[in-house]
Enzyme design. Structure first.
Site, PDB file in Angstrom:
ATOM      1  CG  HIS A 143      -1.962  -0.962   1.336  1.00  0.00           C
ATOM      2  ND1 HIS A 143      -2.727  -1.339   0.260  1.00  0.00           N
ATOM      3  CD2 HIS A 143      -2.451  -1.676   2.392  1.00  0.00           C
ATOM      4  CE1 HIS A 143      -3.613  -2.235   0.641  1.00  0.00           C
ATOM      5  NE2 HIS A 143      -3.463  -2.461   1.928  1.00  0.00           N
ATOM      6  CG  LEU A 183     -10.813 -14.563  -9.040  1.00  0.00           C
ATOM      7  CD1 LEU A 183     -10.322 -13.744 -10.228  1.00  0.00           C
ATOM      8  CD2 LEU A 183      -9.854 -14.392  -7.858  1.00  0.00           C
TER       9      LEU A 183
HETATM   10  S1  PPS Z   1      -6.741  -4.447   2.295  1.00  0.00           S
HETATM   11  O1  PPS Z   1      -6.878  -4.831   3.724  1.00  0.00           O
HETATM   12  O2  PPS Z   1      -6.429  -3.022   2.158  1.00  0.00           O
HETATM   13  O3  PPS Z   1      -5.805  -5.282   1.568  1.00  0.00           O
HETATM   14  O4  PPS Z   1      -8.227  -4.654   1.716  1.00  0.00           O
HETATM   15  P1  PPS Z   1      -8.577  -4.833   0.177  1.00  0.00           P
HETATM   16  O5  PPS Z   1      -8.407  -6.250  -0.190  1.00  0.00           O
HETATM   17  O6  PPS Z   1      -7.919  -3.805  -0.643  1.00  0.00           O
HETATM   18  O7  PPS Z   1     -10.119  -4.477   0.159  1.00  0.00           O
HETATM   19  C1  PPS Z   1     -11.107  -5.232   0.828  1.00  0.00           C
HETATM   20  C2  PPS Z   1     -12.424  -4.924   0.152  1.00  0.00           C
HETATM   21  O8  PPS Z   1     -12.504  -5.708  -1.070  1.00  0.00           O
HETATM   22  C3  PPS Z   1     -13.656  -6.521  -1.014  1.00  0.00           C
HETATM   23  N1  PPS Z   1     -13.464  -7.773  -1.748  1.00  0.00           N
HETATM   24  C4  PPS Z   1     -14.223  -8.143  -2.785  1.00  0.00           C
HETATM   25  N2  PPS Z   1     -15.235  -7.506  -3.414  1.00  0.00           N
HETATM   26  C5  PPS Z   1     -15.842  -8.170  -4.425  1.00  0.00           C
HETATM   27  N3  PPS Z   1     -15.491  -9.420  -4.826  1.00  0.00           N
HETATM   28  C6  PPS Z   1     -14.480 -10.080  -4.222  1.00  0.00           C
HETATM   29  N4  PPS Z   1     -14.155 -11.292  -4.619  1.00  0.00           N
HETATM   30  C7  PPS Z   1     -13.794  -9.434  -3.156  1.00  0.00           C
HETATM   31  N5  PPS Z   1     -12.769  -9.778  -2.351  1.00  0.00           N
HETATM   32  C8  PPS Z   1     -12.584  -8.751  -1.501  1.00  0.00           C
HETATM   33  C9  PPS Z   1     -13.867  -6.743   0.490  1.00  0.00           C
HETATM   34  O9  PPS Z   1     -15.136  -7.236   0.772  1.00  0.00           O
HETATM   35  C10 PPS Z   1     -13.620  -5.333   0.997  1.00  0.00           C
HETATM   36  O10 PPS Z   1     -14.663  -4.439   0.622  1.00  0.00           O
HETATM   37  P2  PPS Z   1     -15.942  -4.109   1.501  1.00  0.00           P
HETATM   38  O11 PPS Z   1     -16.621  -2.956   0.814  1.00  0.00           O
HETATM   39  O12 PPS Z   1     -15.480  -3.767   2.873  1.00  0.00           O
HETATM   40  O13 PPS Z   1     -16.793  -5.344   1.481  1.00  0.00           O
END
Ligand code: PPS
Length: 336
Positions: A144, A262
């Site tokens: 990040h 995914l």
């Molecule tokens: S981190 O901790 O910064 O690495 O988090 P990061 O992975 O960037 O972001 C987490 C958010 O991504 C969502 N997420 C997904 N969304 C849709 N589909 C899939 N497969 C998926 N995998 C991870 C996760 O739910 C977090 O978003 P929010 O809005 O909190 O649900």
């Protein structure tokens, strides 16, 4: 030292800094500084030069992002494509297959362990830089860090593959807020958190500078820029684009299989990627309030537009104005 390798550290001052220190310090985070303008935990300073001189390899693949913008999702996509959909090997926790370069710099484990010798953390947490140094190639690396804190000189020399994932700031803010309560002991309100986000005062901020430093490099051959919203809208297309970037040929059948792997539900139920193990460490050692752990989950909603149920109209319009001002003339948009 050339300007590429320099990290200038300054204190954080003002009302937002006070709010950050009041609501966002804990057992493993004692305070914050600005490093080349970006907010970082105080502890990061000890590692600033180690990160700047991190030995990058030509066949490294980085996934770079601002927190909560789809990093984990992108990491799993990239790893699976690069490893020919080897779902057996993908059962190894993502944090081991695709370590987080920044990890050790973010949490003052040394201090924590001196008072809590009962707590056991895995090596990729305790020494993320050393862990990565010792990994065989090809390495997959999550970060990040904003552009100016990364080993940019080595990026220039080695030209590793750099994939950046971006997400609209309103959903990223909501997600970051819930993450901060679940995993980082944030104690403030959601509105206070929005103020920190808009005021570029959260860890890894400023947000737009983070995004735009990568956006402006998007056409360089070793860069790929993807958006969370595009992944939600048409994941197979993003998979194909990423495969092409990684030099991999995927049949339609494989694209379909990977799309399913995914999907949000599949990832939410996949212990290798859903961070339940990390939440469990916090629960087991009582590092985060139990109530927060009971009501939270890393794989929370996984949707676009979740902010609508969480932000006031006024806050939405402040985010929209902020976005408009920062994206003017850049060619980047989120259409929300
Ligand atoms: S981190 O901790 O910064 O690495 O988090 P990061 O992975 O960037 O972001 C987490 C958010 O991504 C969502 N997420 C997904 N969304 C849709 N589909 C899939 N497969 C998926 N995998 C991870 C996760 O739910 C977090 O978003 P929010 O809005 O909190 O649900």
């Amino acid at each position: 030292m050339d300007s590429d390798s320099r990290v200038v550290i300054q204190g954080l001052q003002g009302q937002l800094a006070d709010s950050l220190h009041k609501d966002f310090t804990n057992l493993f985070r004692k305070g914050y500084v600005r490093a080349n303008g970006a907010v970082m935990p105080e502890y990061y300073q000890e590692f600033a030069q180690d990160i700047k001189s991190f030995q990058v390899r030509t066949d490294d693949v980085f996934v770079c992002s601002f927190p909560k913008t789809g990093t984990t999702w992108t990491q799993e996509m990239v790893w699976c494509i690069a490893n020919d959909l080897d779902f057996e090997a993908a059962k190894v926790p993502l944090q081991v297959r695709f370590p987080f370069l920044d990890h050790t710099t973010l949490f003052d484990y040394e201090d924590l362990l001196s008072t809590r010798p009962d707590v056991v953390f895995p090596p990729h947490v305790l020494d993320s830089i050393g862990f990565l140094d010792n990994l065989p190639s090809p390495r997959y690396i999550k970060t990040h860090f904003p552009w100016s804190l990364l080993p940019t000189k080595q990026f220039q020399d080695e030209k590793p593959k750099l994939i950046y994932v971006a997400r609209n700031p309103k959903d990223a803010c909501v997600s970051y807020y819930h993450h901060s309560r679940l995993l980082e002991g944030y104690r403030g309100t959601f509105d206070e958190f929005c103020e920190l986000f808009l005021g570029d005062s959260l860890c890894f901020a400023p947000f737009w500078k983070h995004v735009l430093e990568f956006w402006k490099r998007r056409d360089e051959p070793n860069f790929l820029f993807v958006k969370y919203e595009d992944m939600k809208n048409d994941l197979p297309s993003v998979i194909r684009k990423t495969a092409e970037f990684l030099g991999k040929n995927l049949s339609d059948a494989k694209v379909e299989i990977l799309t399913e792997h995914l999907s949000f539900n599949s990832m939410k139920n996949n212990p290798a990627v859903n961070y339940e193990d990390v939440v469990e460490i916090n629960r087991k050692y009582n590092l985060i309030d139990k109530e927060e752990i009971e009501k939270g989950a890393f794989m929370r909603k996984g949707s676009v537009g979740d902010y609508k149920g969480q932000m006031s109209k006024d806050m939405i319009s402040r985010f929209d104005n902020w976005t408009e001002t920062n994206l003017k003339g850049t060619g980047l948009s989120f259409n929300l």
